[in-house]
Design a protein around this motif. Structure first.
Motif, PDB file in Angstrom:
ATOM      1  N   ILE A  17      -7.804  -5.015   5.716  1.00 20.07           N
ATOM      2  CA  ILE A  17      -6.640  -4.147   5.608  1.00 20.07           C
ATOM      3  C   ILE A  17      -6.714  -3.085   6.701  1.00 20.07           C
ATOM      4  CG2 ILE A  17      -5.354  -2.550   4.151  1.00 20.07           C
ATOM      5  CD1 ILE A  17      -5.373  -5.411   3.112  1.00 20.07           C
ATOM      6  N   GLY A  18      -5.692  -3.031   7.540  1.00 19.93           N
ATOM      7  CA  GLY A  18      -5.568  -1.952   8.501  1.00 19.93           C
ATOM      8  C   GLY A  18      -4.728  -0.851   7.884  1.00 19.93           C
ATOM      9  N   ARG A  19      -5.220   0.393   7.919  1.00 20.83           N
ATOM     10  CA  ARG A  19      -4.513   1.501   7.286  1.00 20.83           C
ATOM     11  C   ARG A  19      -4.065   2.497   8.345  1.00 20.83           C
ATOM     12  NH1 ARG A  19      -8.145   2.186   1.768  1.00 20.83           N
ATOM     13  NH2 ARG A  19      -7.224   0.391   0.723  1.00 20.83           N
ATOM     14  N   LEU A  20      -2.763   2.709   8.384  1.00 23.55           N
ATOM     15  CA  LEU A  20      -2.128   3.666   9.272  1.00 23.55           C
ATOM     16  C   LEU A  20      -1.652   4.838   8.419  1.00 23.55           C
ATOM     17  CD1 LEU A  20      -0.712   4.479  12.017  1.00 23.55           C
ATOM     18  CD2 LEU A  20       1.265   3.185  11.160  1.00 23.55           C
ATOM     19  N   VAL A  21      -2.181   6.025   8.691  1.00 27.86           N
ATOM     20  CA  VAL A  21      -1.758   7.217   7.966  1.00 27.86           C
ATOM     21  C   VAL A  21      -0.948   8.083   8.921  1.00 27.86           C
ATOM     22  CG1 VAL A  21      -2.477   9.254   6.670  1.00 27.86           C
ATOM     23  CG2 VAL A  21      -3.789   7.121   6.482  1.00 27.86           C
ATOM     24  N   GLY A  51      11.929   6.504  10.083  1.00 33.87           N
ATOM     25  CA  GLY A  51      11.210   7.176  11.151  1.00 33.87           C
ATOM     26  C   GLY A  51       9.877   6.564  11.506  1.00 33.87           C
ATOM     27  N   VAL A  52       9.324   5.682  10.661  1.00 34.94           N
ATOM     28  CA  VAL A  52       8.080   4.985  10.980  1.00 34.94           C
ATOM     29  C   VAL A  52       8.327   3.494  10.821  1.00 34.94           C
ATOM     30  CG1 VAL A  52       5.644   4.687  10.438  1.00 34.94           C
ATOM     31  CG2 VAL A  52       6.710   6.934  10.158  1.00 34.94           C
ATOM     32  N   ILE A  53       8.121   2.753  11.879  1.00 34.10           N
ATOM     33  CA  ILE A  53       8.278   1.301  11.841  1.00 34.10           C
ATOM     34  C   ILE A  53       6.915   0.680  12.086  1.00 34.10           C
ATOM     35  CG2 ILE A  53       9.386  -0.702  12.881  1.00 34.10           C
ATOM     36  CD1 ILE A  53      11.332   1.150  11.478  1.00 34.10           C
ATOM     37  N   VAL A  54       6.442  -0.146  11.160  1.00 34.92           N
ATOM     38  CA  VAL A  54       5.155  -0.823  11.287  1.00 34.92           C
ATOM     39  C   VAL A  54       5.408  -2.319  11.339  1.00 34.92           C
ATOM     40  CG1 VAL A  54       2.901  -1.198  10.245  1.00 34.92           C
ATOM     41  CG2 VAL A  54       4.010   1.031  10.022  1.00 34.92           C
ATOM     42  N   ARG A  55       5.011  -2.946  12.435  1.00 36.77           N
ATOM     43  CA  ARG A  55       5.213  -4.383  12.581  1.00 36.77           C
ATOM     44  C   ARG A  55       3.958  -5.140  12.159  1.00 36.77           C
ATOM     45  NH1 ARG A  55       8.407  -1.808  15.988  1.00 36.77           N
ATOM     46  NH2 ARG A  55       6.741  -1.125  17.362  1.00 36.77           N
ATOM     47  N   THR A  63       0.965   6.521   3.910  1.00 36.71           N
ATOM     48  CA  THR A  63       0.051   5.456   4.310  1.00 36.71           C
ATOM     49  C   THR A  63       0.801   4.136   4.404  1.00 36.71           C
ATOM     50  OG1 THR A  63      -1.794   6.567   3.198  1.00 36.71           O
ATOM     51  CG2 THR A  63      -2.068   4.233   3.720  1.00 36.71           C
ATOM     52  N   TYR A  64       0.527   3.398   5.466  1.00 38.22           N
ATOM     53  CA  TYR A  64       1.094   2.075   5.692  1.00 38.22           C
ATOM     54  C   TYR A  64      -0.070   1.106   5.895  1.00 38.22           C
ATOM     55  CZ  TYR A  64       5.172   4.978   6.721  1.00 38.22           C
ATOM     56  OH  TYR A  64       6.179   5.897   6.654  1.00 38.22           O
ATOM     57  N   GLU A  65       0.225  -0.177   5.868  1.00 35.69           N
ATOM     58  CA  GLU A  65      -0.879  -1.126   5.988  1.00 35.69           C
ATOM     59  C   GLU A  65      -0.530  -2.333   6.828  1.00 35.69           C
ATOM     60  OE1 GLU A  65      -0.176  -3.912   2.015  1.00 35.69           O
ATOM     61  OE2 GLU A  65      -2.095  -2.951   2.373  1.00 35.69           O
ATOM     62  N   TRP A  66      -1.554  -2.917   7.420  1.00 34.05           N
ATOM     63  CA  TRP A  66      -1.490  -4.252   8.012  1.00 34.05           C
ATOM     64  C   TRP A  66      -2.459  -5.146   7.230  1.00 34.05           C
ATOM     65  CZ3 TRP A  66      -2.285  -0.054  11.487  1.00 34.05           C
ATOM     66  CH2 TRP A  66      -1.234   0.215  12.369  1.00 34.05           C
ATOM     67  N   ARG A  67      -2.077  -6.373   7.015  1.00 32.69           N
ATOM     68  CA  ARG A  67      -3.001  -7.367   6.459  1.00 32.69           C
ATOM     69  C   ARG A  67      -3.468  -8.242   7.612  1.00 32.69           C
ATOM     70  NH1 ARG A  67      -2.689  -7.691   0.682  1.00 32.69           N
ATOM     71  NH2 ARG A  67      -1.053  -6.310  -0.103  1.00 32.69           N
ATOM     72  N   ILE A  68      -4.786  -8.323   7.780  1.00 28.85           N
ATOM     73  CA  ILE A  68      -5.373  -8.972   8.952  1.00 28.85           C
ATOM     74  C   ILE A  68      -6.277 -10.101   8.487  1.00 28.85           C
ATOM     75  CG2 ILE A  68      -6.822  -8.625  10.985  1.00 28.85           C
ATOM     76  CD1 ILE A  68      -6.076  -5.599  10.748  1.00 28.85           C
ATOM     77  N   LEU A 125       0.837  -1.179   0.000  1.00 29.28           N
ATOM     78  CA  LEU A 125       0.000   0.000   0.000  1.00 29.28           C
ATOM     79  C   LEU A 125       0.883   1.244   0.000  1.00 29.28           C
ATOM     80  CD1 LEU A 125      -3.029   0.742   0.117  1.00 29.28           C
ATOM     81  CD2 LEU A 125      -2.748   1.042   2.583  1.00 29.28           C
ATOM     82  N   GLY A 126       0.586   2.196  -0.873  1.00 32.86           N
ATOM     83  CA  GLY A 126       1.376   3.408  -0.947  1.00 32.86           C
ATOM     84  C   GLY A 126       2.626   3.259  -1.793  1.00 32.86           C
ATOM     85  N   ALA A 127       2.772   2.120  -2.496  1.00 30.27           N
ATOM     86  CA  ALA A 127       3.955   1.917  -3.334  1.00 30.27           C
ATOM     87  C   ALA A 127       4.040   2.985  -4.414  1.00 30.27           C
ATOM     88  CB  ALA A 127       3.902   0.531  -3.973  1.00 30.27           C
TER      89      ALA A 127
END
Length: 544
Positions: free
Chosen positions: A526-530, A453-457, A535-540, A350-352
Motif C-alpha cells: 500500500i502506497g500512502r499519500l498524505v 483538488g487532489v487527483i491520485v492516479r 490520506t489517499y492510497e495506491w495498491r501496488i 483508505l480514509g473512507a
C-alpha cells in the motif's frame, strides 16, 4: 414497454440454430417473448440492521451505468438518450450535462449507451470511454473515447463537457446483427489497461471463436493513442501480455477472456485486478465468473452455469472450461426472468468516512435485475459460499431485497456502495431512474463526499517487476508525505517525509527496495499519500 436485458427461452439448440439463420424469425421470436401484462411496482429495499439506502440523484431517464472521477464526482449515463450527466452537488440537485454520445442505435431493448469509464491518468489525459451500439448498415458495437474540457481538475465549479467531434474509436466494428447480447461494460484494470465486454450477438458458437469479437472480454492499451478524433488500428490498442498475442488474427490479439454468452456487467477487484463477470444465462442458470488470469474459456455454449448445455459447435473441440464461482437457478427468482448484476468485491478505500464493517472486506455482492435479490458471498477456499446471516437480514440466503431494475454498482471514495436504478419499476416510467447508495453506520454528511483538488492516479505499471510510478496532481499548495507499507501496516519505505509541495503534477516512483536497500519480496503493498490531513492510497503489486 421496454424489457431490458431479458432472457429469451429457446426450445432447443437445433431450433436456435435454424432461427439464427433467419433474422426475421429471430425478431418474431423476440417479439413473442415479451410479456404483455404490466409489471408490478418495485417494493422498498430491505437491508440488514445498521445499513441505510439513501438517494443521491433522481429524475434520470433509464440510467444504465456510472463511473467515479478521481476526487469523488460521479458520472452517470442514460441508455436511450445517450446523455452523460454528472452528480456535482447535494442529493436532489440538478445534474450537470457533460455531453451526448452521438449516433447511438437504440433499436432493441439491449442497445444504446451501455458503459462508461474514466481514464486513470485524468486530468492530464481528460478522456472518457464509452461502450455503445451504433446504426449501420451494418449495426455494430463500439468502444470510443471522448475528450473533456473545462474544470477537469475539479478545483472550481467542477463543470466540464465533452466535444462529440473528439470521438476516437478504439473498436468500431464488433458485430451487432441481433438486438440483444451486446455486453456493455468498460472499466480500467489496476494495470492501466481498458477492459470491455461483448456478448455473443445471439450466435452461441461465436463465443468459442476468439477472432469474432463476440462472447469475449477484450483488454486494450490506450496509452499509445494520439490526441484528437480518429480510429485505432488493432495493433495500436493490442495490449502486451494478452493471452493470444501471438495469434495471426488481429481480433484475437485483443481478447482477454472468451466463452461468454452476454457479460453485460463485470467489476474489477481494486486489490488484485481480478475480474468478476456476470454472465447472463439462457434457460436455467445465471453465473458469476472469476477471472484472475487471461485466456480463460467460461464454457458457453458447452456449459450454462454449472451444467452441461446440449449444444455442439461444428469444427470446435470442447476445450478445458472454467467453472463459475457462483450460480443461481433462474427458476428460484420466481418470475421466469433473470439477469445477474455483479456489484463486485468490497475493498474499503483508505480514509473512507463510512467503510463497511471489517467482516465485509473481501466479500462479494451480486444481485438480480428482475427479482431484486441481493446476495452476499464470501470466499471459502477456492469457492464462494453465502456469508453468515447478520441481524436484520431478509429471510433465507439474501443479504438484501428490492434491488430490481438495478443495472450497475460502484464503491465510492466514502466507502458507500453506490448503485444505479434504471426506473421505479419494470414499466420503465420516464424520469424515474435514480442513483442511490448503501450506507453503513450513521450518516453524518448531507453531501456526497467529493474531495476536490487532489487527483491520485493508479500505480503504473501494475503488476510491476521493478519501478512503479505513483502519479498525483495538486490544485493548490499543501504539505505532502509519501510512504510504502506492507499489508500489516509496517513501514517498508519512506519515499517523501512531510514537506511543502506547490500546485502541479507529480510522478514520484518506488524502485521496489525497502529502507535497508533490500529488494522487497513479491506481494501486495500500500502506497500512502498524505495531503494536509487527508490520506489517499495506491495498491501496488510486485512480482519477482
Amino acid at each position: 414497454m421496454r424489457m431490458l436485458f431479458e432472457h429469451r427461452s429457446i426450445p432447443s439448440p437445433r431450433a436456435l440454430t435454424s432461427l439464427l439463420r433467419r433474422h426475421a424469425a429471430v425478431m418474431l421470436l423476440l417479439a413473442l417473448a415479451l410479456p404483455g401484462a404490466a409489471s408490478p411496482a418495485r417494493s422498498a429495499t430491505q437491508l440488514p440492521t445498521g445499513f441505510s439506502d439513501l438517494l443521491v440523484a433522481d429524475a434520470l431517464s433509464q440510467p444504465v451505468g456510472m463511473a467515479f472521477l478521481p476526487g469523488g464526482r460521479l458520472l452517470v449515463i442514460e441508455q436511450v438518450t445517450g446523455r452523460i450527466r454528472m452528480v456535482n452537488g447535494a442529493p436532489g440537485s440538478p445534474l450537470v450535462l457533460v455531453g451526448v454520445v452521438p449516433g447511438i442505435n437504440t433499436d432493441g431493448d439491449e442497445r444504446g449507451l451501455l458503459g462508461i469509464a474514466v481514464d486513470p491518468r485524468w486530468p492530464t489525459f481528460p478522456y472518457l470511454y464509452v461502450h455503445s451500439t451504433r446504426g449501420g448498415p451494418p449495426a455494430r458495437a463500439t468502444v470510443s473515447r471522448f475528450t473533456a474540457s473545462g474544470d477537469v481538475l475539479g478545483s472550481g465549479s467542477g463543470v466540464f463537457t465533452i466535444d462529440s467531434a473528439s470521438r476516437y474509436d478504439l473498436i468500431n466494428d464488433a458485430p451487432d446483427a441481433a438486438p440483444n447480447h451486446n455486453g456493455g461494460t468498460v472499466r480500467f484494470g489496476i494495470d492501466g489497461m481498458l477492459y470491455a465486454s461483448f456478448g455473443e450477438d445471439a450466435t452461441p458458437c461465436a463465443a468459442q471463436d476468439t477472432t469474432s469479437l463476440r462472447g469475449v472480454i477484450v483488454r486494450l492499451d490506450v496509452t499509445r493513442l494520439p490526441a484528437g478524433p480518429g480510429s485505432a488500428p488493432r495493433a495500436l490498442v493490442a495490449a502486451a501480455g494478452n493471452p493470444f498475442a501471438a495469434s495471426p488474427d488481429s481480433n484475437a490479439r485483443l481478447v482477454w477472456e472468451y466463452g461468454l454468452r452476454n457479460p453485460f456487467r463485470f467489476q474489477v477487484d481494486p486489490a488484485d485486478g481480478e475480474l468478476w463477470i456476470g454472465d447472463v444465462g439462457q434457460n436455467t442458470w445465471e453465473e458469476l465468473d472469476q477471472a484472475g488470469t487471461g485466456g480463460l474459456d467460461f464454457g458457453w455454449p458447452f456449459r450454462e452455469g454449472p451444467s452441461d448445455y446440449p449444444m455442439t459447435c461444428p469444427g470446435i473441440v470442447r476445450p478445458p472450461l472454467k467453472e463459475p464461482a457462483f450460480a443461481y437457478d433462474r427458476a428460484e427468482v420466481g418470475n421466469g426472468r433473470a439477469v445477474i448484476i455483479p456489484a463486485g468485491r468490497y475493498r474499503a478505500p483508505l480514509g473512507a468516512r463510512r467503510p463497511f464493517p471489517v467482516g465485509y472486506e473481501g466479500d462479494i455482492l451480486t444481485s438480480d435485475f428482475y427479482s431484486g435479490h441481493l446476495w452476499r458471498l464470501t470466499p471459502s477456499g477456492v469457492s464462494l459460499v453465502f456469508a453468515s446471516p447478520v441481524p436484520g437480514q431478509p429471510p433465507g440466503d439474501h443479504w438484501g431485497e428490492g434491488f430490481d431494475t438495478v443495472s450497475d454498482y460502484a464503491i465510492g471514495p466514502d466507502g458507500d456502495w453506490y448503485y444505479c436504478r434504471m426506473a421505479s419499476d419494470l414499466n420503465f416510467n420516464a424520469g424515474s431512474g435514480q442513483i442511490r447508495r448503501i450506507v453503513a453506520g450513521v450518516v453524518i454528511d448531507t453531501l456526497p463526499p467529493f474531495r476536490l483538488g487532489v487527483i491520485v492516479r493508479p500505480a503504473y505499471p501494475m503488476p510491476s517487476r521493478a519501478s512503479v510510478s505513483l502519479e498525483f496532481t495538486l490544485s493548490s499548495a499543501a504539505t505532502v508525505s509519501i510512504a510504502i507499507h506492507d499489508l500489516n501496516g509496517r513501514l517498508v519505505r519512506q519515499l517523501q517525509p512531510a514537506a511543502p509541495y506547490d500546485a502541479g503534477n507529480y510522478a514520484p516512483s518506488w524502485d521496489g527496495f525497502d529502507e535497508h536497500s533490500h529488494r522487497a519480496p513479491s506481494g501486495l503493498y500500500i502506497g500512502r499519500l498524505v495531503v494536509a490531513s487527508e490520506t489517499y492510497e495506491w495498491r501496488i503489486i510486485l512480482t519477482r
